[in-house]
Design an enzyme around this catalytic site. Sequence first.
Site, short mmCIF file in Angstrom:
data_model
loop_
_atom_site.label_atom_id
_atom_site.label_comp_id
_atom_site.label_asym_id
_atom_site.label_seq_id
_atom_site.Cartn_x
_atom_site.Cartn_y
_atom_site.Cartn_z
N MET A 30 0.85 -1.20 0.00
CA MET A 30 0.00 0.00 0.00
C MET A 30 0.89 1.24 0.00
O MET A 30 0.46 2.33 0.40
CB MET A 30 -0.94 -0.01 1.21
CG MET A 30 -1.88 -1.22 1.19
SD MET A 30 -3.43 -0.96 2.06
CE MET A 30 -2.85 -0.72 3.71
N HIS A 37 9.13 -3.66 3.51
CA HIS A 37 8.80 -3.88 2.09
C HIS A 37 10.08 -4.14 1.29
O HIS A 37 10.12 -5.01 0.45
CB HIS A 37 8.14 -2.64 1.49
CG HIS A 37 6.86 -2.23 2.14
ND1 HIS A 37 6.73 -1.07 2.87
CD2 HIS A 37 5.64 -2.82 2.15
CE1 HIS A 37 5.49 -0.96 3.30
NE2 HIS A 37 4.80 -2.01 2.89
N GLN A 61 -10.36 -2.39 2.44
CA GLN A 61 -9.87 -3.11 3.63
C GLN A 61 -9.79 -2.20 4.86
O GLN A 61 -9.30 -2.61 5.90
CB GLN A 61 -8.53 -3.80 3.34
CG GLN A 61 -7.32 -2.88 3.16
CD GLN A 61 -6.08 -3.66 2.76
OE1 GLN A 61 -5.97 -4.14 1.65
NE2 GLN A 61 -5.13 -3.80 3.68
O1 PAF Z 1 -0.22 -5.84 3.65
C1 PAF Z 1 -0.62 -4.93 2.90
O2 PAF Z 1 0.06 -3.92 2.68
C2 PAF Z 1 -1.98 -5.05 2.26
O3 PAF Z 1 -2.88 -5.68 3.09
C3 PAF Z 1 -1.95 -5.71 0.87
C4 PAF Z 1 -1.49 -7.15 0.94
C5 PAF Z 1 -1.03 -4.92 -0.05
C6 PAF Z 1 -3.36 -5.69 0.27
O4 PAF Z 1 -3.84 -4.39 0.13
#
Ligand code: PAF
Length: 289
Positions: A30, A37, A61
């Site tokens: 995100m 990341h 979400q």
């Molecule tokens: O972990 C995240 O950053 C989010 O839940 C994902 C997997 C990118 C889905 O939007």
Amino acid sequence: MKIIKSISSLKKEITKNKTKNRRIGFVPTMGALHEGHLSLIRKCRRENDICIISIFVNPIQFGPSEDLAQYPRDKKKDKLLAQKEKVDIIFYPSKETIYPRRFLTNVEVTEISDILCGKKRKGHFRGVTTIVAKLLNLVEPETLYLGQKDFQQTVIIQQMVKDLNFNVKIKIGPTVREKDGLALSSRNAYLNIQQRREAGVLYRTLKEAKKRAESGKYTPQKIINFTSQTIRQESKAKIEYIECVDAVNLKKINNFYNKTILALAAKFGKTRLIDNITINGTKKNKTQT
Ligand code: PAF
């Protein structure tokens, strides 16, 4: 590095690379990229011919009272970081590209989506599985990379991939931490100085709880009580849950058989943090299903 916004351009790139038999690795994010990341991106880069990441703050979400509007966004910085890690493609779709009008489908993994984090965050994991299913269909990766910090998310996505026969391998990268053990998260940026100082208690306590649990002298309930008391004593955090669950099926456990996860969520002011640690059970007379 290409930044692709439309589904048609992404599809063209995927077809081109598939025709050349290139292995595609994929890291969904995100944005607000941090070392957590980047460690997944590096692994993806090492293990594949093509490394694709997505940056999409997925509105479905987030609950109505959650931090969708404030969620950190820094396209310029993300782009620089991705470039440095030699990402081949950033898929950077708009909300309308992903959820056009009359988008009516959701993907939901039942049973394990409404426990732990899903208990308070109603519909959160349905939002996650819906976007991840869409992204897998669009990117068609050979391997999907996820982080262990979001442990419940990894279990739910693995279940979805198995149940819906997605043709993808999943690799889970370890949680990357600050010096004091705090798990890296884009949401750490919301913490004030005192909350940030106190937040170190989470991992410190999880580590001590693991030591105790693996000594074989304590029941899961005792370990939960210890974790809860320590966090309360050493911070002003409001604990949302602390649970010992089977690492494979997320069921609560009464004994430290096999691999167990001690997982927690706690709020420091308005900021909700999660973390977890693996406990290697000493009692080995049960098989995991
Ligand atoms: O972990 C995240 O950053 C989010 O839940 C994902 C997997 C990118 C889905 O939007």
